[in-house]
Design a protein around this motif. Sequence first.
Motif, PDB file in Angstrom:
ATOM      1  N   CYS A 119      53.449  43.928  35.466  1.00  0.00           N
ATOM      2  CA  CYS A 119      53.041  43.236  34.237  1.00  0.00           C
ATOM      3  C   CYS A 119      52.405  44.234  33.268  1.00  0.00           C
ATOM      4  O   CYS A 119      51.914  45.288  33.682  1.00  0.00           O
ATOM      5  CB  CYS A 119      52.039  42.131  34.561  1.00  0.00           C
ATOM      6  N   PRO A 120      52.397  43.906  31.969  1.00  0.00           N
ATOM      7  CA  PRO A 120      51.790  44.809  30.974  1.00  0.00           C
ATOM      8  C   PRO A 120      50.322  45.134  31.258  1.00  0.00           C
ATOM      9  O   PRO A 120      49.853  46.219  30.932  1.00  0.00           O
ATOM     10  CB  PRO A 120      51.931  44.038  29.658  1.00  0.00           C
ATOM     11  N   ASP A 121      49.583  44.206  31.897  1.00  0.00           N
ATOM     12  CA  ASP A 121      48.162  44.456  32.166  1.00  0.00           C
ATOM     13  C   ASP A 121      47.937  45.271  33.441  1.00  0.00           C
ATOM     14  O   ASP A 121      46.805  45.510  33.852  1.00  0.00           O
ATOM     15  CB  ASP A 121      47.398  43.136  32.243  1.00  0.00           C
ATOM     16  N   GLY A 122      49.023  45.708  34.105  1.00  0.00           N
ATOM     17  CA  GLY A 122      48.898  46.515  35.319  1.00  0.00           C
ATOM     18  C   GLY A 122      49.005  45.720  36.607  1.00  0.00           C
ATOM     19  O   GLY A 122      49.178  46.302  37.677  1.00  0.00           O
ATOM     20  N   SER A 123      48.902  44.393  36.527  1.00  0.00           N
ATOM     21  CA  SER A 123      49.049  43.571  37.733  1.00  0.00           C
ATOM     22  C   SER A 123      50.535  43.476  38.099  1.00  0.00           C
ATOM     23  O   SER A 123      51.398  43.955  37.376  1.00  0.00           O
ATOM     24  CB  SER A 123      48.452  42.183  37.499  1.00  0.00           C
ATOM     25  N   THR A 124      50.803  42.846  39.239  1.00  0.00           N
ATOM     26  CA  THR A 124      52.192  42.687  39.672  1.00  0.00           C
ATOM     27  C   THR A 124      52.525  41.209  39.841  1.00  0.00           C
ATOM     28  O   THR A 124      51.631  40.374  39.957  1.00  0.00           O
ATOM     29  CB  THR A 124      52.448  43.412  41.008  1.00  0.00           C
ATOM     30  N   ALA A 125      53.804  40.914  39.833  1.00  0.00           N
ATOM     31  CA  ALA A 125      54.286  39.547  40.007  1.00  0.00           C
ATOM     32  C   ALA A 125      55.475  39.569  40.961  1.00  0.00           C
ATOM     33  O   ALA A 125      56.184  40.571  41.062  1.00  0.00           O
ATOM     34  CB  ALA A 125      54.689  38.956  38.663  1.00  0.00           C
ATOM     35  N   PRO A 126      55.706  38.455  41.670  1.00  0.00           N
ATOM     36  CA  PRO A 126      56.813  38.415  42.637  1.00  0.00           C
ATOM     37  C   PRO A 126      58.179  38.334  41.960  1.00  0.00           C
ATOM     38  O   PRO A 126      58.319  37.800  40.861  1.00  0.00           O
ATOM     39  CB  PRO A 126      56.533  37.155  43.445  1.00  0.00           C
ATOM     40  N   THR A 127      59.171  38.889  42.651  1.00  0.00           N
ATOM     41  CA  THR A 127      60.569  38.797  42.216  1.00  0.00           C
ATOM     42  C   THR A 127      61.430  38.465  43.425  1.00  0.00           C
ATOM     43  O   THR A 127      61.030  38.661  44.567  1.00  0.00           O
ATOM     44  CB  THR A 127      61.082  40.120  41.609  1.00  0.00           C
ATOM     45  N   GLY A 147      60.081  34.556  37.797  1.00  0.00           N
ATOM     46  CA  GLY A 147      59.679  33.317  37.134  1.00  0.00           C
ATOM     47  C   GLY A 147      58.934  33.617  35.833  1.00  0.00           C
ATOM     48  O   GLY A 147      58.882  34.764  35.374  1.00  0.00           O
ATOM     49  N   ALA A 148      58.347  32.585  35.253  1.00  0.00           N
ATOM     50  CA  ALA A 148      57.552  32.743  34.037  1.00  0.00           C
ATOM     51  C   ALA A 148      56.208  33.338  34.429  1.00  0.00           C
ATOM     52  O   ALA A 148      55.241  32.634  34.679  1.00  0.00           O
ATOM     53  CB  ALA A 148      57.388  31.399  33.337  1.00  0.00           C
ATOM     54  N   VAL A 149      56.155  34.658  34.502  1.00  0.00           N
ATOM     55  CA  VAL A 149      54.955  35.382  34.933  1.00  0.00           C
ATOM     56  C   VAL A 149      54.586  36.411  33.868  1.00  0.00           C
ATOM     57  O   VAL A 149      55.350  36.672  32.945  1.00  0.00           O
ATOM     58  CB  VAL A 149      55.187  36.076  36.295  1.00  0.00           C
ATOM     59  N   CYS A 150      53.437  36.985  34.009  1.00  0.00           N
ATOM     60  CA  CYS A 150      52.956  38.037  33.100  1.00  0.00           C
ATOM     61  C   CYS A 150      52.907  37.562  31.648  1.00  0.00           C
ATOM     62  O   CYS A 150      53.074  38.356  30.722  1.00  0.00           O
ATOM     63  CB  CYS A 150      53.815  39.294  33.195  1.00  0.00           C
ATOM     64  N   GLY A 151      52.730  36.270  31.435  1.00  0.00           N
ATOM     65  CA  GLY A 151      52.670  35.739  30.084  1.00  0.00           C
ATOM     66  C   GLY A 151      54.025  35.651  29.393  1.00  0.00           C
ATOM     67  O   GLY A 151      54.098  35.419  28.191  1.00  0.00           O
ATOM     68  N   GLY A 152      55.093  35.829  30.122  1.00  0.00           N
ATOM     69  CA  GLY A 152      56.432  35.785  29.529  1.00  0.00           C
ATOM     70  C   GLY A 152      57.286  34.691  30.138  1.00  0.00           C
ATOM     71  O   GLY A 152      56.832  33.900  30.963  1.00  0.00           O
ATOM     72  N   GLN A 153      58.534  34.644  29.711  1.00  0.00           N
ATOM     73  CA  GLN A 153      59.483  33.653  30.214  1.00  0.00           C
ATOM     74  C   GLN A 153      60.148  34.165  31.494  1.00  0.00           C
ATOM     75  O   GLN A 153      60.131  35.356  31.779  1.00  0.00           O
ATOM     76  CB  GLN A 153      60.553  33.370  29.165  1.00  0.00           C
ATOM     77  N   ALA A 154      60.744  33.235  32.215  1.00  0.00           N
ATOM     78  CA  ALA A 154      61.529  33.605  33.397  1.00  0.00           C
ATOM     79  C   ALA A 154      62.686  34.488  32.943  1.00  0.00           C
ATOM     80  O   ALA A 154      63.167  34.367  31.814  1.00  0.00           O
ATOM     81  CB  ALA A 154      62.043  32.354  34.093  1.00  0.00           C
TER      82      ALA A 154
END
Length: 192
Positions: A119-127, A147-154
């Motif tokens: 993610c842009p803030d340095g965190s991670t999200a599942p894929t 999915g819709a993670v990191c403040g964005g769309q899927a």
Amino acid sequence: MTVLRRLCAVPAAAVVALVVAAPAAAIVPPADGTYTLNEAGVPPAVWTMQSSCIQPNGTRAQSDYSDETIQSLGCVLQLSSAAPSKATREERVLNFTVRAGLVSDLWAFKVENPEGMQCPDGSTAPTTDNYAFDSATNAGTHTKIHGAVCGGQAGMVKTPFTLSFIAPLQPAVIDRFPDQCNYLAGRPSICS
């Protein structure tokens, strides 16, 4: 001249039927061994692959027992992926062990990656990472879905990849398709 007239007399539909009826390449498991994964923007990883096959049972026609494509339908591919180090997120997501199977004539598997997206803030999200490749060309597609993670769309990203053969397994696989067939309903099999 008579031969030329006879060839010209062959209907166009017959010529088309001959071209369409050409046999397709056999779908077989890739050679057991180690490969380098080559994908743009991804660190190199080593894939180690070995197939495990179960023969068709006595419910098919005798000629099917020698058809490698039909035999491959009973195969799974044990695949292990390893990056040279696990220091970065990009390298950690390349470390997995899965089973691949035939899907639409491609060897395919899915990997759930808890930190597959940065993610842009340095965190991670599942894929969810889907891989599919052709064993004849060792070329495939890596599809990363999030999915819709990191403040964005899927979204979904497809990236081509290739596999470069490094070496066979040690010890080598001796016989991928054993000679004996399964028994059917207590009766001896028709192949031996």
